[in-house]
Design an enzyme around this catalytic site. Structure first.
Site, mmCIF file in Angstrom:
data_model
loop_
_atom_site.group_PDB
_atom_site.id
_atom_site.type_symbol
_atom_site.label_atom_id
_atom_site.label_comp_id
_atom_site.label_asym_id
_atom_site.label_seq_id
_atom_site.Cartn_x
_atom_site.Cartn_y
_atom_site.Cartn_z
ATOM 1 N N ASP A 461 1.276 -1.515 -0.054
ATOM 2 C CA ASP A 461 0.213 0.254 -0.082
ATOM 3 C C ASP A 461 0.715 1.484 0.113
ATOM 4 O O ASP A 461 1.546 1.179 0.844
ATOM 5 C CB ASP A 461 -0.899 -0.126 1.095
ATOM 6 C CG ASP A 461 -0.033 -0.354 3.018
ATOM 7 O OD1 ASP A 461 0.706 -0.911 2.245
ATOM 8 O OD2 ASP A 461 -0.868 0.348 3.509
ATOM 9 N N GLU A 683 12.741 2.558 6.910
ATOM 10 C CA GLU A 683 12.023 1.652 6.081
ATOM 11 C C GLU A 683 12.201 1.555 4.478
ATOM 12 O O GLU A 683 12.242 0.131 4.914
ATOM 13 C CB GLU A 683 10.615 2.060 6.642
ATOM 14 C CG GLU A 683 9.753 1.369 5.858
ATOM 15 C CD GLU A 683 7.919 2.141 6.252
ATOM 16 O OE1 GLU A 683 7.132 1.556 5.778
ATOM 17 O OE2 GLU A 683 8.091 3.518 5.048
#
Length: 783
Positions: A461, A683
């Site tokens: 996503d 990340e």
């Protein structure tokens, strides 16, 4: 190149290296104060300042500004340092953008002077370069954490090779900082939810139906620790009903996870939460597919019990929440994520069975429990509509749910909701409330959020690959994972004796999956077969895996393009988006040898860039504009799961050299970011620009810290530790010197290696030196 034996040697040597420097707790502890190893003479007055100062301000040294990769002395010095004052001065001089980090983007001189311990600070030495200065700030921050005001600091801690330093910090510090427990001692930390934007910040825990002892435990904790203001609620039996889950949107809370019974201080029994690792930053709960990759890193670092505990939580979730949840918060109750439980279990089981006969027997009992849970998840989640498409028999991401996903940023859907709000002549906030409450009906918007929830369930996503169609797509990644489930379950059942008896009652999905078999099962006397009616066998699961492999080849393989693609089950056609998840078929083992060769050849040309593998091609992503912004799972962004899956897949099909090159690219990008940006471990990356400063809808996680990184980011930590097991010692030495992939893998160097390698006559095959090792030694000297 590196054999499995060499892989073990690399692990051992890395473990040895990470132990060269004392852990910060030991180094800065008052009980083992480093100043105590050699007494320092003190003076009663006019003590030399460790840094040159004038009128309480730094006296700027106008020497040439130094950058990240300056050489350091081989003779380690020791410095006497005033912690708070040195921190103040270094930040004042070097942190020119005021973010409490020393980075290459700061415009300070990259030079500071420290007094040596042997001279009691009178003689000085220059600390140069971004890397050593950022390490200095980190070491001073740790010392301050330990209450130290004055320390003796080894130069070794400032000049520690970056690969060794980052790997050590992950193994000994980051995992610990990311550890959580859901019990009286851990509730205050775990209840904090950065994603909660409801305004109701009261900590809240939801306990599953039937867990009476657990419910009473948390009620007692709430009473004993009234300062927490903890609200304890028990869920109904059907806790994943979409209407019920939507009713919790205004009162989100943490979901209870597995606990173990232990002795309390009074000699009685109490409950204690089983520890687990969270991804980090805004993700402060247990996640599904993050946990798989985190577990791989934990295994490399020897934290087997922690990884095993995370499987325990997934067994608990399947039992009580009917699925492995996207994350362990109330707003995730309808949604799962990419399934990795079986491989995660077998990876851990392979470590557990190396122990004593008694421990091996216990490992078999644990394996049985985990596989029973996986079989339930397979049949009740992945092999029933709407996730199962009965026309093809393939599986899609297609969660239940109503309304707007509440865990997103407040502005995330503004551009989607604005036209509907304008249509009704109300504000976006008013429309959002009316739509979520069911007072306004917009079928097109309902369809949009069906696909949006599917995108979130996919873990990707967001991406233009899935926009407005995800729930219709039988993806190569999901179906490769389910093929691996079927193979793993067959393997586990064979390990356990060839048969497995299930202990929970649920409906078994018909096989082979189709409209006809489901209709026949529905109309059969007594309904579909139940889990308790017969034992599971190896043969049944082998048949399931063979059927899926054939179906993947029928719908997802493109012989002309030599690549796997997703299949739109509504449009009944492959979609043309080129995704790096095509490599997941190699990880799972469902590609033939020729398909693997084709996918590796085609895929490397499309997805390999300087920093590793991008998520998809620029052509597939399409044009970016103000009206069509970047999505974080598209080109040019790169993520740890895609790298690890490809490394393992390439190695599985005999292309270890490619796996090592890809691992080196990724580790280089991580290492240079760590060196240049105060130890950052983010990340994700822009793998084309080799940058963690990404321009996408969610920005980046793991980058917001002061002075020292405390956690890194879960799966990025794991990718580093796993990646180091793929590369050679020569590659590691090159990484420590930040040698770029272009230079390391240049054609000139490869030709030079071919010309200089001379293997000693009579040397056994397993003792042949790595050619890259020999070539690097010719350039850099021996390790």
């Amino acid at each position: 190149m590196a054999s499995s034996r060499n892989r073990q040697m690399l692990l051992q040597s890395r473990a040895a290296r990470s132990g060269n420097l004392p852990h910060p707790d030991q180094f800065y502890s008052r009980d083992t104060a480093h100043t105590g190893s050699k007494k320092v003479r003190t003076n009663s007055s006019s003590q030399a300042d460790p840094l040159t100062r004038k009128n309480n301000t730094i006296e700027m040294n106008q020497r040439k500004r130094r950058m990240s990769h300056d050489p350091t002395s081989k003779n380690s010095r020791r410095f006497i340092v005033d912690v708070d004052e040195t921190l103040r001065i270094v930040l004042q001089q070097e942190d020119t953008d005021g973010d409490f980090q020393i980075s290459v983007t700061d415009s300070g001189p990259k030079l500071i002077t420290l007094g040596t311990a042997t001279s009691n600070g009178v003689k000085t030495f220059d600390i140069r370069g971004n890397y050593m200065l950022s390490n200095l700030v980190q070491e001073l921050a740790i010392a301050r954490d330990h209450g130290r005001t004055r320390i003796v600091l080894d130069e070794e801690r400032l000049s520690e090779p970056p690969v060794d330093r980052l790997s050590r910090m992950i193994a000994t510090s980051f995992w610990r900082s990311l550890t959580r427990r859901i019990d009286g001692d851990g509730l205050e930390i775990i209840c904090a939810d950065p994603k909660n934007r409801t305004g109701h910040l009261i900590p809240r825990i939801y306990v599953p139906h039937g867990e009476t002892k657990m419910f009473e435990y948390y009620k007692a904790v709430a009473k004993q620790r009234s300062h927490l203001r903890l609200e304890v609620l028990q869920l109904p039996k059907h806790c994943d009903d979409p209407m019920f889950v939507k009713s919790l949107n205004d009162k989100p809370g943490i979901l209870a996870l597995a606990m173990e019974e232990v002795e309390d201080d009074a000699g009685g029994k109490t409950l204690r939460g089983i520890p687990f690792i969270v991804p980090g930053a805004r993700f402060n709960e247990l996640y599904n597919w993050d946990s798989y990759f985190i577990a791989l890193g934990l295994i490399v670092d020897g934290h087997i019990d922690m990884a095993k505990g995370m499987v325990e939580h997934f067994i608990f979730e399947i039992k009580h929440y009917n699925k492995i949840l996207n994350g362990s918060r109330s707003y995730y109750l309808c949604r799962t994520q990419p399934p990795f439980l079986t491989d995660m279990t077998l990876q851990i089981y392979n470590q557990l069975r190396k122990n004593t006969p008694q421990e091996r027997e216990a490992a078999n009992v644990w394996l049985k429990r985990a596989m029973q849970a996986a079989i339930k998840e397979y049949h009740t989640i992945w092999m029933v509509p709407p996730r199962l498409d009965l026309k093809t028999g393939l599986t899609r991401y297609h969660p239940d749910g109503l309304g707007i996903p509440p865990e997103t940023e407040a502005s995330h859907f503004t551009h989607i909701l604005e036209p509907y709000a304008a249509k009704h002549g109300i504000s976006i906030l008013e429309f959002t409330e009316a739509y979520n409450d069911g007072k306004l009906h917009e079928p097109e918007l309902d369809e949009y959020f069906i696909h949006d929830r599917a995108v979130r369930e996919s873990g990707h996503d967001t991406t233009y690959r899935f926009e407005k169609k995800c729930a219709h797509l039988a993806t190569i990644d999901l179906n490769a994972l389910l093929f691996k489930y079927e193979v793993d379950i067959a393997t586990a059942i064979e390990t356990l004796g060839g048969e497995l008896e299930l202990e929970e009652d649920f409906a078994l999905s018909p096989f082979p999956p189709s409209k006809e078999t489901f209709e026949a099962a529905k109309n059969a006397k007594g309904g579909p077969p139940r889990s308790l009616s017969r034992k599971q066998t190896t043969e049944e699961w082998v048949a399931r895996s063979q059927w899926r492999e054939a179906t993947i080849n029928k719908y997802l393989w493109n012989e002309g393009k030599k690549l796997y693609f997703d299949y739109d089950t509504v449009a009944e056609a492959q979609i043309p988006y080129e995704s790096v998840t095509a490599f997941w078929a190699l990880w799972a083992g469902c590609a033939s040898e020729q398909q693997a060769i084709d996918v590796m050849t085609t895929g490397l040309a499309k997805f390999e860039v300087i920093g590793g593998l991008v998520s998809g091609t620029e052509e597939s992503r399409g044009r970016i504009s103000l009206d069509r912004p970047n999505r974080q799972w598209d080109f040019p962004y790169a993520w740890p799961p895609h790298q690890i899956m490809a490394w393992v897949g390439f190695e599985r099909y005999g292309r270890l050299e490619d796996a090592q090159r890809l691992a080196y690219r990724w580790l280089y990008m991580m290492t240079t970011a760590f060196v240049d940006f105060n130890g950052v471990v983010p990340e994700k990356f822009d793998a084309v620009k080799l940058s963690h400063m990404v321009d996408a809808e969610y920005g980046n996680q793991g980058v917001d810290f002061k002075m020292i990184p405390r956690e890194g980011f879960g799966w990025m930590n794991a990718a580093y530790q796993v990646g180091l097991t793929f590369i050679t010692e020569a590659m590691r030495r090159a990484l420590n010197s930040c040698v770029s992939p272009e230079k390391f893998f240049s054609k000139d160097r490869m030709r030079m290696m071919d010309a200089t390698i001379q293997v000693p006559i009579g040397m056994p095959d397993e003792e042949v030196f790595d050619p890259i090792d020999l070539a690097l030694e010719a350039i850099m000297g021996p390790a």
